[in-house]
Each structure stands twice: as structure tokens, then as C-alpha cells.
Design a protein around this motif. Structure first.
Motif, PDB file in Angstrom:
ATOM      1  N   ILE A   1       0.797  -1.228  -0.033  1.00 33.44           N
ATOM      2  CA  ILE A   1      -0.151  -0.059  -0.029  1.00 33.44           C
ATOM      3  C   ILE A   1       0.875   1.129  -0.027  1.00 33.44           C
ATOM      4  O   ILE A   1       0.235   2.311   0.193  1.00 33.44           O
ATOM      5  N   GLY A   2       2.103   1.167  -0.089  1.00 32.81           N
ATOM      6  CA  GLY A   2       2.935   2.363  -0.182  1.00 32.81           C
ATOM      7  C   GLY A   2       2.989   3.040   1.188  1.00 32.81           C
ATOM      8  O   GLY A   2       3.511   4.422   1.015  1.00 32.81           O
ATOM      9  N   CYS A   3       2.990   2.184   2.181  1.00 31.77           N
ATOM     10  CA  CYS A   3       2.903   3.016   3.391  1.00 31.77           C
ATOM     11  C   CYS A   3       4.491   3.458   3.750  1.00 31.77           C
ATOM     12  O   CYS A   3       4.608   4.198   4.723  1.00 31.77           O
ATOM     13  N   GLN A   4       5.490   2.606   3.399  1.00 27.82           N
ATOM     14  CA  GLN A   4       6.742   3.113   3.554  1.00 27.82           C
ATOM     15  C   GLN A   4       7.437   2.688   5.133  1.00 27.82           C
ATOM     16  O   GLN A   4       8.219   3.279   5.544  1.00 27.82           O
ATOM     17  N   SER A   5       6.445   2.030   5.618  1.00 31.61           N
ATOM     18  CA  SER A   5       6.805   1.476   6.955  1.00 31.61           C
ATOM     19  C   SER A   5       8.239   0.779   6.996  1.00 31.61           C
ATOM     20  O   SER A   5       9.158   0.876   7.866  1.00 31.61           O
TER      21      SER A   5
ATOM     22  N   ALA B   1      14.330  -6.045   9.182  1.00 28.60           N
ATOM     23  CA  ALA B   1      13.404  -5.049   9.866  1.00 28.60           C
ATOM     24  C   ALA B   1      12.224  -4.825   8.754  1.00 28.60           C
ATOM     25  O   ALA B   1      11.180  -4.481   9.467  1.00 28.60           O
ATOM     26  N   CYS B   2      12.343  -4.669   7.457  1.00 31.70           N
ATOM     27  CA  CYS B   2      11.451  -4.575   6.697  1.00 31.70           C
ATOM     28  C   CYS B   2      10.303  -5.636   6.599  1.00 31.70           C
ATOM     29  O   CYS B   2       9.319  -5.018   6.766  1.00 31.70           O
ATOM     30  N   THR B   3      10.686  -6.644   6.664  1.00 32.22           N
ATOM     31  CA  THR B   3       9.519  -7.833   6.674  1.00 32.22           C
ATOM     32  C   THR B   3       8.815  -7.803   8.061  1.00 32.22           C
ATOM     33  O   THR B   3       7.743  -8.039   7.959  1.00 32.22           O
ATOM     34  N   SER B   4       9.303  -7.297   9.156  1.00 34.13           N
ATOM     35  CA  SER B   4       8.831  -7.334  10.136  1.00 34.13           C
ATOM     36  C   SER B   4       7.827  -6.214  10.704  1.00 34.13           C
ATOM     37  O   SER B   4       6.867  -6.260  11.442  1.00 34.13           O
ATOM     38  N   VAL B   5       7.769  -5.284   9.732  1.00 32.97           N
ATOM     39  CA  VAL B   5       6.982  -4.100  10.024  1.00 32.97           C
ATOM     40  C   VAL B   5       5.777  -3.913   9.000  1.00 32.97           C
ATOM     41  O   VAL B   5       4.859  -3.109   8.873  1.00 32.97           O
ATOM     42  N   CYS B   6       6.059  -4.866   8.065  1.00 38.32           N
ATOM     43  CA  CYS B   6       5.148  -4.535   6.728  1.00 38.32           C
ATOM     44  C   CYS B   6       3.585  -4.945   7.414  1.00 38.32           C
ATOM     45  O   CYS B   6       3.109  -5.923   7.684  1.00 38.32           O
ATOM     46  N   PRO B   7       2.705  -3.944   7.374  1.00 35.39           N
ATOM     47  CA  PRO B   7       1.186  -4.184   8.057  1.00 35.39           C
ATOM     48  C   PRO B   7       0.515  -5.275   7.008  1.00 35.39           C
ATOM     49  O   PRO B   7      -0.054  -5.595   7.363  1.00 35.39           O
ATOM     50  N   THR B   8       0.653  -5.271   5.768  1.00 40.13           N
ATOM     51  CA  THR B   8      -0.124  -5.734   4.915  1.00 40.13           C
ATOM     52  C   THR B   8       0.785  -7.201   4.479  1.00 40.13           C
ATOM     53  O   THR B   8       0.186  -8.047   3.649  1.00 40.13           O
ATOM     54  N   HIS B   9       1.839  -7.428   5.059  1.00 37.32           N
ATOM     55  CA  HIS B   9       2.634  -8.708   4.721  1.00 37.32           C
ATOM     56  C   HIS B   9       2.997  -8.810   3.076  1.00 37.32           C
ATOM     57  O   HIS B   9       2.856  -9.792   2.509  1.00 37.32           O
ATOM     58  N   ALA B  10       3.033  -7.425   2.705  1.00 36.24           N
ATOM     59  CA  ALA B  10       3.433  -7.383   1.064  1.00 36.24           C
ATOM     60  C   ALA B  10       4.691  -8.103   0.999  1.00 36.24           C
ATOM     61  O   ALA B  10       4.981  -8.630  -0.099  1.00 36.24           O
ATOM     62  N   VAL B  11       5.627  -7.717   1.880  1.00 35.92           N
ATOM     63  CA  VAL B  11       7.124  -8.333   1.997  1.00 35.92           C
ATOM     64  C   VAL B  11       7.129  -9.378   2.861  1.00 35.92           C
ATOM     65  O   VAL B  11       6.829  -8.998   4.179  1.00 35.92           O
ATOM     66  N   ILE B  12       7.341 -10.579   2.790  1.00 38.66           N
ATOM     67  CA  ILE B  12       7.673 -11.528   3.908  1.00 38.66           C
ATOM     68  C   ILE B  12       8.979 -12.265   3.574  1.00 38.66           C
ATOM     69  O   ILE B  12       9.571 -12.342   2.701  1.00 38.66           O
TER      70      ILE B  12
END
Lengths: 316, 424, 398
Positions: free
Chosen positions: A58-62, A193-204
Motif C-alpha cells: 500500500i506504499g505506506c513506507q513502514s 526489519a522491513c519484513t517485520s513491520v509490513c502491515p499487509t505482509h506485502a514483503v515476507i
């Protein structure tokens, strides 16, 4: 008819040259045959990677924020010096992970894309690095940079097909900066870090084999949803450990069209063959020295003659 | 100048060292060194136009990849003289070796400026740390080895001659040193040909890793071979052009026979090179790319044009002993070769869409400055050492002038038969 | 039994005055109404609280009959929960609450008679407010009012009402009783009353101002407020909680509470990962505080929103399960996939041109001095102070 010494030497020179040519060609061919048996590199057994699905992002950039925090790429690094914070427009020396937008002018489709190191199975950057400054871990396959040996030549930067390694252009202690899958966190058993914060599990995060299975399952369950019904990175460029599922064409989200043979394997083939055991150079050297030696004796004779004729010291 | 036969090497004796142009060249070199300090303190970004897409700028792609190609005179003329027994070329060997050495020295020094973490270069001495598959490693090991060992050794004889002449007390030592050197000379000379063959081709291999981002008209498995082949004719062109230019500016006699022979060899090398290049493009099915309406096709045809015209000019000028045309021919050949070696690194290399590179002013000044340093060193060397070829009578003229200088007699501006102007 | 004595239908203004509600309090109530319903209510399109007050003040008090079905009475309670002023008194003076089982004094047969009389006296003019869902299974035996199934009561009284308002999620779409497996066949009021519009005010409970705004709009302007596709007044239900959530900045920055009581939770971070249904729920809770006090709502106290207004969400999706984010529009600020990089400074370009020109010129001048073919064109006699720039001797065109 007897050969004059001149003719003999000439024939010898020609013969040596021919021998050298034949010898090196056959050596190259032989090593070519030997090397063509070499199998293509495969991902290590415990290869880890990431799967990114554009339909979920969703492009949230978390992930951008989390990466910056986990890697100490603090906002201070981004300042231009007049208090203005830079938003990265691409991966750079303070951005290891970025979200970009694909939005064509007609606006009919759009996609976000997460960009970071693709952790290739047969990395071009590792193949080019002189002193193994970039190395691929034999267990997890993560490619990391070693500041102790890197010379800062930037060969990795120009050879990476995904334009990932970035050089610090400012300052006198420049580093090469790129995603290393948060290797410290991996060592602790955590995920990047990136996979651990993705809210939609776009990257796992996960093992490459598991991620491939997951990707293929998604494709099977949603036929027609994903571009070309395949996962990018399975074979591209020899395979990458970061895989992409996209609902738009891969080129549109910056993933180049690559053959299944990796760049080093395809393009360094002949280099490897010619330099194999340094056999070809050695043969050429030996034959050249042979020829030169013959001519050298003659040259020394000429020098003496000139010296006698002119009375001036001979010049080599 | 007049047209004579070159027999031996004679220093430039009729021109003082510190002329105005020489001072200008030194100033450019000094400016470059000053700017290098700035680069060291503030990093590569502020001092150059390199960016993350084009991470290699003209320091690498031009001063090293192109200019060391020009500085391959020692390599290609040497092979012609020593292996293919072109005896007449021996008299230009010293010039060729000096230009090679200075091109390599200035290139390698600039390489030290260009790399970002030069303090780690000591790993080049630890073979266990080497990545044997890397073409850049081959360049990094081979080029300095070549410059500091065989090439340097080959440049030692003029220095020994100077000591022999000016410092009689060293004569026995020098003669002994020469005896030792001559024993191993073929081994050294052989190295001086195999090492450049290796690293000039590895320079070509560097851009192999660019993959399909190097345009198809340049990207080929034959890239290393074409690079070293191009170095061969570029070396000839550079040395012949240098000789003509030096004869011009210092009013020295030049030998059209030697130059014509060099022309013919150069033309042959270029012709065979072009044949292989075009044959390879056709075999790989890429000939269509040459007729696309884009800048890459344009660059390709410019290269072919330069080199094709160069062949014609080379042969023609050799036939008619036309020095003016010879100079133009070598210039055109050199430019064509330089363009070929430069294109795959920058102009025909598109790392990613939207990327653009142009060197910054500081980058240009440093690049030019280092070349100026090489030229200044060349001028200093040829005015003090016996490097440039000349007829035997020039030597006698030089000695006569020295006598006059010693005895205090008035020095005439020069001893040349025709009046000319001192340019350099 | 004597006829109940209904108070005469006064104007709202007079009624409030008689009740002792100060003008100041009333104006502040109108101000709150304005803020609570900024758009979608033609009543509040008027410029100022005073104007609204005048409009309201002159309107006749509408008659309201309030029926309870399968409810918890929370929707009645919500009307009584305000801080200042006492909305109970306001409401009771703004509307004429002619029948309300919880609030009225009567009970038993008296209550039944009250209902009959209220309906008779105001037939065709009263607003029917329903609270609670209506069971439909087994002929609706699961909820009876004075022995009659709620289904029949609603059909009967609803036919005589001028307008029907379903107060709360239960009356709007079934609410809690309709949760799986819905043993009573509970449905919203609009499934029973189909011949006239039923304004639904979902929420568990909804904000009292939702009802007030609707009723006042009807009383003063004579029409119902603008409704969405579920007949919810747009002034209260056209926005997602997520779009106006006070914690949205944390969501955008990726700061999420991961566990109840962790640092993020204590810092007031976004509750999305704890299952907050804000992104899927239309309601005004984020902008219209309960009890007129900000943060007196689930998210405000750190409990994820459960989506009580939405039929597809509330009491359907488990409380701690995350929902998909709808309505994603890419911001304009993200970099494009291929951004242009690199440029040429004018100084550098000029310098490069100078160098190239210098070399080319020098080479040309030098060449012209060399003897040409058969000396047909001998080189010109050079002048005495030529200072050609021969900075690079051998090549040109760099």
C-alpha cells in the motif's frame, strides 16, 4: 638447398609463432571443454530471501522507516546541511531500501515497488570484486560488504544488473552501502526489519525454497492476477533470493529483463578459459621469449657493428 | 626540418627547457595536484561528476582505459621490432617506451586518486585474498607490475647512457649493470609483451560485466581481444604522431622510411581489426543495430569512418611520403581507437534509464592536468636524455654545441639546416 | 382510567425556556450540533449557532415514539450520557417523547394504553424510533411486546409513522443478536418496514448527536438528511474512522502497537495490528466525541475499533483480526521507478569544449607546418612569436 641462417631464423620465428598460436588455441579449447562441464551456481541450502507482492503493498513506507532505524541510517545523514531533509529518490548511500511508484501518464494502472539488494544466486558484484570485498555467505546466501578490504573502485556499482550497491560520494571514508538482509538481526534469529513491520505482509521473509512455493501457490490460486503468472527471480540472472510477484509488467517496476544465465557465467566464460591455470599466457610467454632471444643475439651483433662504424656508444 | 635517416637517439639540444608552453603545462599539472588535495579531503562527489549510475568517470574510463591504450607503443612497436623483426623500428623504441611509461604512470597515479578507499590497496600483495575471476583484479595486479618492472627496466638504458656520458666515474659500474641486464633481457622483454597483452585485454573484459547494458554493437565476447588489438594500432598512432610532432616543434629531421613502415603496419592492424569487429557483429546477428536511427548507430559509424579513413590516409601518405597527411592519418587513427575504447564504458553504456553523466570542471581539470604532467615529464626527458631518434650527424651537432657552450662561444639558435620556430 | 394528559405541542423554543434551559446552554448545544454535523445537514448550513437556534426555536416539537426490540437499551442510554449541558433535558424538550419504555413512568397495562393512545393521537405525524433487532424466525416468538411478537408490533405501528429511524446497529442491520449463528433470525428494522424510508443510525451505541441531527433536520426543514446507500445519514457516516483517526500519523509512519501494554501501546501508537477495524468502518467517532469529551471512545483508550457500525465487520470479523486497507491512492511524493540522474554543468561543458578545441586547433596548426606532398605547398614561413597552445601533443578531439 641449404637454408641461410637468415631464412632459418625466419622459419624458426614463423614456426614458433604458429606453434604458439596452435598451442594456445588448443589450450583454450581444452579448458573450454573442461569448463563447459561446470554446472550453474545454485542457491545455498539454507538460502533465505524475501517475497514481495505488489498487489499487497500500500506504499505506506513502514519498511523504509524500519530499515533506516535498524541500519542506523538516521535522518541526520540525509540533511543537505541547511537543515533540509532529503527524501531519497533512489537507493543511495543512506537508503538501503526504498519504495517507488510506477504510475504511467494515463494513470490506468499503478503499482508500488520495493527496491533493495536482490541477493542474487550468482552475484555479478561478487564476481567483479577484486579482493572479495563483497562476499556471498555460503550458508544463507546473503551478500555482505567488508570495509576492511574494499578499495572503493565501484566496479560492483557499475556491474550490478539491478543498480543496487551505492557509493558514499561525500567524505574521505566512503563506503559501499546496500541491503544485507539485516544480517545482525538474522544472526539473532530475528527477521529483517522491513519484513517485520509490513502491515499487509506485502514483503515476507523466509527460506528461498519456501518463498518460491508460497509464490507459486498464490499464482495458482489467483490465475491471471499476477503478470505472466510467474515469480520474478526464480531464474532471472541465474536466480535471485529476493522474489517478486507483480500485477504489472516487471520492466515497469524496474526489474530488468534478464536471461536465466547469470552475467558472470555468461560473459566471463572466455576469460576463465583463457586464464585457466595461466596456461595460455605461459605458453605465449615462452614462445615469445624464444623468438626474442634469437633476435636479441642478432641485435647485439648489430649494436657492436654500429659502435665500431660510428665510434659512438651503442644504444639499446 | 628535413628528411633524413634515423640512426640513433639524440636528446633535444637546441631548445631550452623552461619555455612558455612548458611552464603552462607544468602549471596545469600543478593545478591538478592542488585539486587532488581537494578531492582527497572532500570526497569524490564534490570533485567529480560521477554519480550512482555512472560510477566510473573519465579518470577511469579515459585516463586509464583510453590513454593506456595510446600508451601501448612499447607493446605494439616492441612486438613488431622484436618478434616480427622489423629492425628499422628499433630506433623509435625508446620514444615508444617512454610514452608508454608516462601514460601508464600518469594513469596509475590518477587511479590512486580515483578509488575511494586507496588505503586498502595493499591487499593486492596478498594472493589469498584475490578473487581470481575478477577482470579488475587482473588489471590491478598486472598493470602496476608491468609499469614498475619490465617497462621501467626497458626505460633504464637512456638513463644509464646519461650517467655513462656525464658521470665518467660510474662507467665501470654501468657497464657491469648493463652486462647483467643484457643476460636477462629477453625474459624482461617477453614480460613486457605478455603483461600488456593480458591487462589491455582485461581492460576490455571489464565492461563484459556490464551485460546487456553495454550496447550490442560493442558488447561481445571478443571485447578483450578487440581492446588489445586496438591498443596495438593506437600505440603506433601515438608514437608516430609524437615523432612527427616533436620533429616539427623542435626542428628535427624525420625519417619517412621508418614512418612509412609504421604507417603500413598501423594500416594493416586497423584493417584486420575492423574485419574482425564487423565479422563478429554480423555473425552475432547484430548488424541491424548499426542501421537503427539512434545515437549508438551514429557512434558506431563515426568509429568506422575514422578508422576507415585512417587506413586510406595511412597508406596514401606512406606511398607519397606526405608528412602532413601522415600526421592527420595518425591523429584520425588515434581518435578512432580512443573512441572505440571509450564507447562501451560511457557513451554506449546505459546503466539504467534516465541516467546521464558529464564530467565536472574539476574532474576535467584533474584529467587534463595529469596528462600535462606526463607531457611535462616527456619534454623534460627528451631534452635531457637520448630518446628521440635522429640521424648520426645530429649527435655531432649536439656535441659541437656543447663544446661551444663550454668554451663560451656564441650559441647560434639552432644547428638545423632550415630555419624554423621553436614551439615547445 | 382517565385519558393521559399529553402536554400541549409547544414550540421547541418555548419548551426549552419553560424547562429552564438557559439561552446560553441552548446556543452552545447548537454550536455542538454544528460541529458534529459539519456537512450533510441542511439545518446546519445556516451560518451561526444563533441562526440555528432561531430555526430550531420556532419549530414545533415533533412527536417521537420509541420502541425497544432485541436490544440492550444502550442506544437509549447514549442519549443520556453527556456532560454539559444535560442533554436529557434538552432532548426531552426538543422532542416530545410520547412513548419510551425505559424513561416513562408508566408500566404494565398503563404502558400498553400509553402506546395505543400515543399512536392514535399522533397517527401519521410521529417519528418512530426503533432500538434493537427484530427476530423473524418461528413467526418472531423470540421477542414479544405485551404478548404480541415484535414483528407484528412493528408492522402495525410502523405503518402509522411519518418516518422511521433505526437507532443503533441492532435496529439498523441486526447487530449483536444477528451474529453467527443468528438463532432468532434477527434482522434490521428496514427488512420489515419496506414501504417508507428507514433512516439507519448504526453504532453500538451511536453518538446521540446522530439522532438529534436527524430529528431536528426533520422537524425544522421537513425532510430527512441526505442518506447513503445503506440509508445512513451522510453527515455522520460518510467517513472512515481511519481517514480521521487521531492515530493516523502513527499508521502512516509505521508505528504500530504489537501487544497490549507494550511500549508502542503505551505511547499511543496505531492499533491496526491489534485488529483495529477503523480502515473498514464508516462512523464519525473519530471526529464526534462521545460524552462531548475527546478520547472517550475505544481507540482513544487504546482498544482497537471493532467496527460496530458496519454490517460486514461488526460482530462478524474477529476482534483481533486485521482488515484490508481500502481506498489506497498513491501519494504524489513517492519517487518514480526511473528517475533522471546526472547533469552537465555549464562550466564543465564549456571547459570540455575549450580543451577539445584547443587540442584540435593545435593539431591542425601543427600539421599545416609539416611538409606536404612533394612540397607542392611548402609550409608558410612561421612568425617569430608564435605561442601555439600545444598542451597535448599527440591527439585531438577529446
Amino acid at each position: 638447398m641449404a637454408l641461410s641462417r637468415r631464412d632459418a631464423l625466419k622459419k624458426f620465428a614463423v614456426g614458433s609463432a604458429a606453434a604458439a598460436a596452435v598451442g594456445s588455441t588448443s589450450l583454450v579449447t581444452l579448458s573450454g571443454v573442461a569448463h563447459s562441464e561446470e554446472p550453474a551456481p545454485v542457491a545455498p541450502k539454507n538460502a533465505v530471501g524475501m517475497l514481495y507482492d505488489t498487489t499487497r503493498c500500500i506504499g505506506c513506507q513502514s519498511c523504509v522507516v524500519a530499515c533506516a532505524e535498524a541500519n542506523n541510517l538516521l535522518p541526520e545523514a540525509m540533511k543537505l546541511g541547511d537543515g533540509v531533509h532529503l527524501t531519497a529518490s533512489d537507493l543511495n548511500s543512506f537508503t538501503k531500501n526504498i519504495i517507488k511508484l510506477y504510475k504511467p501518464v494515463d494513470g490506468k494502472e499503478y503499482s508500488f515497488v520495493k527496491q533493495q539488494c536482490m541477493q542474487c544466486v550468482d552475484p555479478t558484484c561478487v564476481a567483479g570484486c577484486m579482493f572479495k570485498g563483497l562476499q556471498k555467505d555460503k550458508n544463507t546466501g546473503v551478500i555482505t560488504w567488508n570495509s576492511k578490504v574494499c578499495v572503493g573502485c565501484r566496479y560492483c556499482e557499475i556491474s550490478c544488473p539491478f543498480h543496487v550497491p551505492k557509493f558514499q560520494w561525500q567524505g574521505f571514508n566512503p563506503k559501499i552501502v546496500k541491503c544485507e538482509l539485516c544480517k545482525e538481526r538474522l544472526a539473532k534469529g530475528d527477521q529483517p526489519a522491513c519484513t517485520s513491520v509490513c502491515p499487509t505482509h506485502a514483503v515476507i521473509f523466509g527460506k528461498r525454497d519456501d518463498l518460491l512455493i508460497e509464490a507459486k501457490t498464490r499464482i495458482k490460486n489467483h490465475p491471471g492476477k499476477y503478470h505472466e503468472d510467474r515469480v520474478y527471480g526464480e531464474t532471472e540472472g541465474g536466480g535471485t533470493q529476493v522474489l517478486y510477484l507483480s500485477h504489472v509488467a516487471f520492466e515497469n517496476i524496474g526489474l530488468p529483463k534478464l536471461e536465466s544465465e547469470s552475467v558472470p557465467r555468461k560473459y566471463l566464460k572466455w576469460q576463465k578459459r583463457v586464464y585457466s591455470y595461466l596456461a595460455v599466457p605461459a605458453v605465449l610467454y615462452a614462445s615469445m621469449v624464444g623468438v626474442i632471444n634469437g633476435n636479441w643475439k642478432k641485435h647485439q651483433e648489430h649494436m657492436k657493428e654500429d659502435e665500431e662504424k660510428t665510434g659512438l656508444r651503442a644504444q639499446l | 626540418m628535413n628528411i633524413e635517416r634515423w640512426d640513433r637517439c639524440v636528446p633535444v639540444f637546441n631548445v631550452p627547457l623552461l619555455t612558455k608552453p612548458f611552464k603552462l603545462i607544468c602549471a596545469l599539472g600543478a593545478l591538478a595536484l592542488g585539486l587532488v588535495t581537494y578531492r582527497e579531503l572532500s570526497g569524490l562527489g564534490p570533485a567529480s561528476g560521477m554519480n550512482d549510475a555512472y560510477a566510473w568517470g573519465i579518470w577511469k574510463t579515459f585516463n586509464i582505459m583510453v590513454l593506456t591504450g595510446l600508451g601501448s607503443g612499447g607493446f605494439s612497436i616492441g612486438i613488431a621490432a622484436w618478434i616480427f623483426r622489423r629492425h628499422r623500428l628499433h630506433v623509435v623504441m625508446r620514444t615508444a617506451l617512454l610514452t608508454s611509461f608516462l601514460a601508464y604512470a600518469s594513469g596509475l597515479m590518477l587511479l590512486g586518486v580515483d578509488v575511494g578507499r586507496p588505503w586498502n590497496f595493499y591487499w593486492v600483495f596478498t594472493p589469498w585474498r584475490w578473487n581470481l575471476h575478477s577482470p579488475l583484479l587482473e588489471v590491478a595486479v598486472c598493470m602496476p607490475t608491468y609499469a614498475m618492472f619490465p617497462l621501467l627496466m626497458e626505460n633504464v638504458p637512456p638513463v644509464l647512457d646519461w650517467f655513462h656520458k656525464r658521470r665518467p666515474q660510474f662507467r665501470p659500474l654501468i657497464e657491469k649493470a648493463e652486462k647483467v641486464m643484457y643476460k636477462f633481457y629477453p625474459l624482461v622483454v617477453g614480460l613486457a609483451y605478455i603483461l600488456p597483452a593480458m591487462h589491455q585485454s582485461s581492460l576490455g573484459a571489464l565492461m563484459l560485466l556490464g551485460g546487456n547494458r553495454v550496447h550490442g554493437l560493442w558488447q561481445t565476447p571478443l571485447l578483450p581481444l578487440l581492446y588489445v588489438w586496438a591498443a596495438a594500432f593506437m600505440g603506433f598512432a601515438c608514437v608516430a604522431g609524437t615523432l612527427l610532432f616533436c620533429s616539427l616543434v623542435w626542428d628535427r629531421p624525420f625519417d619517412v622510411d621508418v614512418l612509412s613502415e609504421m604507417n603500413r603496419i598501423t594500416a594493416w592492424i586497423i584493417g584486420s581489426w575492423m574485419f574482425v569487429r564487423i565479422f563478429d557483429i554480423v555473425i552475432e546477428g547484430k548488424i541491424g543495430l548499426a542501421f537503427a536511427m539512434n545515437i549508438y548507430a551514429g557512434l558506431f559509424w563515426i568509429e568506422m569512418l575514422f578508422l576507415g579513413v585512417a587506413i586510406v590516409m595511412l597508406i596514401d601518405s606512406a606511398k607519397y611520403k606526405d608528412a602532413r597527411l601522415m600526421f592527420h592519418a595518425h591523429l584520425v587513427a588515434a581518435v578512432g581507437g580512443m573512441l572505440y575504447r571509450f564507447n562501451p564504458t560511457t557513451l554506449a553504456f546505459q546503466p539504467k534509464p534516465g541516467a546521464f553523466y558529464f564530467p565536472s570542471a574539476i574532474e576535467l581539470l584533474i584529467s587534463v592536468g595529469f596528462v600535462s604532467l606526463a607531457i611535462a615529464a616527456f619534454v623534460w626527458a627528451v631534452k635531457n636524455l637520448a630518446i628521440l631518434p635522429a640521424p648520426t650527424y645530429s649527435w655531432y651537432q649536439m656535441e659541437a654545441r656543447e663544446q661551444d657552450a663550454k668554451s663560451g662561444a656564441a650559441l647560434t639558435p639552432n644547428y638545423a639546416v632550415t630555419d624554423s620556430n621553436i614551439l615547445l | 382510567m382517565s385519558k393521559p394528559d399529553f402536554p400541549e405541542k409547544q414550540t421547541i423554543g418555548k419548551s426549552l425556556k419553560n424547562a429552564g434551559v438557559s439561552r446560553r446552554d441552548f446556543l452552545s448545544f447548537c454550536g455542538v450540533l454544528m460541529v458534529a454535523a459539519p456537512v450533510g445537514l441542511s439545518l446546519t448550513q445556516k451560518a451561526s449557532a444563533t441562526a440555528i437556534a432561531n430555526a430550531i426555536g420556532q419549530a414545533k416539537k415533533p412527536s417521537v415514539i420509541w420502541l425497544h426490540f432485541q436490544d440492550c437499551t444502550g442506544c437509549s442510554e447514549t442519549l443520556l450520557r453527556t456532560s454539559r449541558p444535560d442533554v436529557a433535558s434538552l432532548i426531552l424538550n426538543v422532542i416530545s417523547l410520547d412513548y419510551h419504555e425505559t424513561l416513562m413512568a408508566a408500566s404494565g397495562y398503563q404502558a400498553e394504553k400509553s402506546l395505543r393512545d400515543a399512536v392514535e393521537q399522533n397517527a401519521g405525524k410521529f417519528i418512530l424510533v426503533c432500538e434493537g433487532s427484530v427476530p423473524t424466525k418461528d413467526q418472531g416468538v423470540y421477542m414479544k411486546l405485551a404478548g404480541r411478537p415484535a414483528l407484528d408490533v412493528l408492522k402495525d405501528i410502523g405503518s402509522k409513522a411519518a418516518a422511521v429511524v433505526a437507532m443503533g446497529s441492532c435496529a439498523s442491520w441486526g447487530g449483536v443478536p444477528s451474529a453467527d449463528p443468528n438463532p432468532t433470525g434477527a434482522v434490521g428494522v428496514d427488512q420489515i418496514i419496506t414501504d417508507k424510508p428507514v433512516v439507519t443510525l448504526p453504532g453500538c451505541p451511536p453518538n446521540p448527536y446522530n439522532l438529534l441531527g436527524t430529528v431536528l433536520e426533520y422537524a425544522t426543514m421537513g425532510k430527512l438528511p441526505a442518506l447513503d446507500q445503506f440509508n445512513r445519514p451522510k453527515f455522520a457516516y460518510d467517513r472512515l474512522i481511519h481517514d480521521h483517526c487521531p492515530r493516523r500519523a502513527h499508521f502512516d509512519a509505521g508505528r504500530f502497537a504489537k501487544e497490549f501494554g507494550d511500549d508502542g501501546h503505551r505511547s499511543g501508537w496505531c492499533l491496526y495490528k491489534l485488529g483495529c477495524k477503523g480502515p473498514a468502518t464508516h462512523a464519525a467517532c473519530s471526529t464526534q466525541p462521545f460524552n462531548e469529551t475527546p478520547d472517550v471512545w475505544p481507540i482513544g483508550i487504546g482498544a482497537p475499533c471493532v467496527g460496530c457500525t458496519e454490517k460486514a465487520v461488526g460482530f462478524r470479523i474477529p476482534i483481533f483480526q486485521t482488515v484490508d486497507i481500502q481506498r489506497v491512492t498513491p501519494p504524489e511524493a513517492l519517487p518514480l521507478v526511473h528517475m533522471p540522474m546526472g547533469s552537465a554543468s555549464t562550466v564543465a561543458a564549456g571547459l570540455a569544449g575549450l580543451i577539445a578545441g584547443g587540442i584540435g586547433g593545435a593539431a591542425y596548426m601543427a600539421a599545416s607546418r609539416l611538409p606536404g606532398r612533394k612540397d607542392k605547398n611548402p609550409p608558410p614561413a612561421p612568425s617569430s612569436d608564435d605561442t601555439a597552445d600545444s598542451s597535448l601533443q599527440d591527439v585531438g578531439g577529446k
